[in-house]
Design an enzyme around this catalytic site. Structure first.
Site: not given
Length: 136
Positions: A47, A58
């Site tokens: 993040e 992913e």
């Protein structure tokens, strides 16, 4: 669950535990396997205060695999979330990126939740009527 998927689950758990998620507190780990390789490639979410530049697990796994092996068709995907009680599937952007590296819509995506329980979906089930430019 076969041994390769079990190994991928364990790698995804380790990647999840290394995720950088100070804003959401929601760690995710993912592992991909290409069809022409025995290797498993992992990724975790990273993040950023500017959410648009954050990277999902992913897409991190796809980038990891491509940087080491090149672009190849996927054999399967494993996603492990941060001790969620419910099954949490990949976001829409990740579904599209994963689909880009599938030869067809039948590539399995194993989604794990708390306690190691999982469901198995295909990328086609997760992304019906997907946009596809044929690369494989």
């Amino acid at each position: 669950m076969d041994k390769v998927v079990q190994d991928a689950f364990e790698l995804a758990c380790a990647a999840r535990d290394r995720a950088y998620a100070p804003y959401s507190g929601f760690n995710v780990g993912a592992v991909i396997k290409f069809k022409n390789s025995d290797n498993l490639y992992c990724g975790s979410n990273v993040e950023n205060a500017v959410n648009g530049v954050s990277v999902c697990a992913e897409r991190s796994a796809i980038s990891h695999g491509i940087s080491l092996k090149g672009a190849n068709p996927l054999e399967f995907v494993v996603v492990v979330t941060h001790e969620a009680d419910q099954f949490v599937s990949p976001c829409g952007a990740c579904r599209q990126v994963l689909f880009e590296f599938c030869e067809d819509a039948d590539v399995p995506v194993y989604i794990f939740r708390k306690g190691g329980e999982h469901i198995k979906k295909t990328i086609g089930e997760l992304l019906p009527m997907a946009y596809k430019v044929k690369i494989f």
